[in-house]
Design a protein around this motif. Structure first.
Motif, short mmCIF file in Angstrom:
data_model
loop_
_atom_site.label_atom_id
_atom_site.label_comp_id
_atom_site.label_asym_id
_atom_site.label_seq_id
_atom_site.Cartn_x
_atom_site.Cartn_y
_atom_site.Cartn_z
N VAL A 9 55.30 30.93 -14.80
CA VAL A 9 56.12 31.47 -15.88
C VAL A 9 56.72 32.79 -15.41
O VAL A 9 56.00 33.76 -15.18
CB VAL A 9 55.27 31.72 -17.15
CG1 VAL A 9 56.13 32.32 -18.25
CG2 VAL A 9 54.60 30.46 -17.60
N PRO A 10 58.05 32.86 -15.24
CA PRO A 10 58.66 34.13 -14.84
C PRO A 10 58.56 35.15 -15.97
O PRO A 10 58.82 34.82 -17.13
CB PRO A 10 60.11 33.77 -14.54
CG PRO A 10 60.35 32.49 -15.26
CD PRO A 10 59.03 31.80 -15.39
N ILE A 11 58.18 36.37 -15.64
CA ILE A 11 57.96 37.39 -16.66
C ILE A 11 59.27 38.05 -17.11
O ILE A 11 59.35 38.57 -18.21
CB ILE A 11 56.96 38.45 -16.14
CG1 ILE A 11 55.60 37.79 -15.94
CG2 ILE A 11 56.82 39.59 -17.11
CD1 ILE A 11 54.56 38.68 -15.35
N LEU A 12 60.31 38.02 -16.29
CA LEU A 12 61.59 38.66 -16.62
C LEU A 12 61.38 40.14 -16.84
O LEU A 12 60.82 40.81 -15.99
CB LEU A 12 62.24 37.98 -17.84
CG LEU A 12 62.43 36.46 -17.76
CD1 LEU A 12 62.88 35.92 -19.09
CD2 LEU A 12 63.40 36.07 -16.67
N THR A 13 61.80 40.68 -17.98
CA THR A 13 61.66 42.13 -18.23
C THR A 13 60.51 42.44 -19.16
O THR A 13 60.37 43.57 -19.61
CB THR A 13 62.96 42.69 -18.82
OG1 THR A 13 63.24 42.01 -20.04
CG2 THR A 13 64.12 42.54 -17.86
N ALA A 14 59.69 41.44 -19.50
CA ALA A 14 58.59 41.65 -20.44
C ALA A 14 57.40 42.32 -19.76
O ALA A 14 57.24 42.26 -18.55
CB ALA A 14 58.16 40.31 -21.03
N ALA A 43 46.47 33.76 -14.73
CA ALA A 43 46.44 34.88 -13.78
C ALA A 43 47.82 35.52 -13.73
O ALA A 43 48.85 34.85 -13.79
CB ALA A 43 46.05 34.38 -12.40
N LEU A 44 47.84 36.83 -13.60
CA LEU A 44 49.08 37.59 -13.53
C LEU A 44 49.34 37.94 -12.07
O LEU A 44 48.55 38.64 -11.43
CB LEU A 44 48.96 38.85 -14.38
CG LEU A 44 50.14 39.80 -14.43
CD1 LEU A 44 51.36 39.10 -15.03
CD2 LEU A 44 49.79 41.01 -15.26
N ASP A 45 50.45 37.43 -11.53
CA ASP A 45 50.84 37.73 -10.15
C ASP A 45 51.87 38.85 -10.21
O ASP A 45 53.05 38.62 -10.48
CB ASP A 45 51.42 36.48 -9.49
CG ASP A 45 51.71 36.70 -8.01
OD1 ASP A 45 51.49 37.83 -7.51
OD2 ASP A 45 52.15 35.74 -7.35
N SER A 46 51.42 40.10 -9.99
CA SER A 46 52.29 41.27 -10.11
C SER A 46 53.37 41.31 -9.05
O SER A 46 54.46 41.81 -9.28
CB SER A 46 51.46 42.55 -10.05
OG SER A 46 50.51 42.56 -11.08
N ALA A 47 53.06 40.81 -7.86
CA ALA A 47 54.03 40.86 -6.76
C ALA A 47 55.26 40.00 -7.06
O ALA A 47 56.39 40.42 -6.85
CB ALA A 47 53.36 40.40 -5.47
#
Length: 185
Positions: A9-14, A43-47
């Motif tokens: 799931v792309p986070i975009l600007t959120a 899981a959140l992939d920050s990179a």
């Protein structure tokens, strides 16, 4: 493997935070949070700025929850970044809608006006015969639009009522004229 579930799931600007089984998403249109089923891991992939949803096994329930969770998270991100909008059209002579505080008041052919309370998290604007329902939560926007439509569904003979924008109502033919032979009997 679930085709939908394995897509990140792309986070975009959120701004997204994941704590245990609670995912919080914040953006320009609002804040949303969703409790995730214990079988599913998020899981959140920050990179790469994306959310990854995974399941422990290939059981039937795990597969179903995998795709569902990914779709819910994608809808949350889309909602807080861009928002959702449903437009309803009111058709009929004398049919109208107006805002009175936090209530949508509709006059749609009944003896009394119908008042529909607007839930928190949904914004409603009335523009002539159109009612615009907007908000960050896809489920809440769709449910409220459905509740408003349910007040007076479009009837099949004249097409009067409340309908979604672009909805096609199939108009039925009325009673056919019996002719002169039936009147003389």
């Amino acid at each position: 493997m679930s085709r939908i579930g394995k897509k990140p799931v792309p986070i975009l600007t959120a701004k997204v935070t994941v704590q245990d089984h609670l995912v919080k998403v914040e953006g320009p249109k609002g804040k949303l949070e969703q409790r995730i089923h214990p079988l599913i891991t998020v899981a959140l992939d920050s990179a790469k700025k994306e959310l990854i949803v995974s399941r422990p096994d290939d059981e039937r329930q795990s597969k179903a929850l995998h795709g569902l969770t990914r779709s819910l998270l994608a809808n949350m991100v889309e909602g807080v970044v861009n928002g959702y909008k449903k437009t309803l059209e009111i058709q009929g002579v004398g049919y109208k809608a107006e805002m009175k505080g936090k209530t949508l008041v509709m006059s749609v052919g009944f003896a009394n006006t119908i008042s529909v309370p607007i839930p928190v998290g949904v914004a409603v604007t009335v523009e002539g015969p159109k009612v615009h329902v907007t908000g960050p939560d896809k489920q809440l926007v769709g449910q409220f639009a459905s509740d408003v439509r349910r007040v007076r569904k479009p009837e099949p003979y004249k097409g009067k009522g409340v309908r979604y924008e672009g909805e096609v109502v199939k108009i039925k033919a009325g009673k056919a004229f019996a002719g002169a032979g039936a009147a003389s009997k």
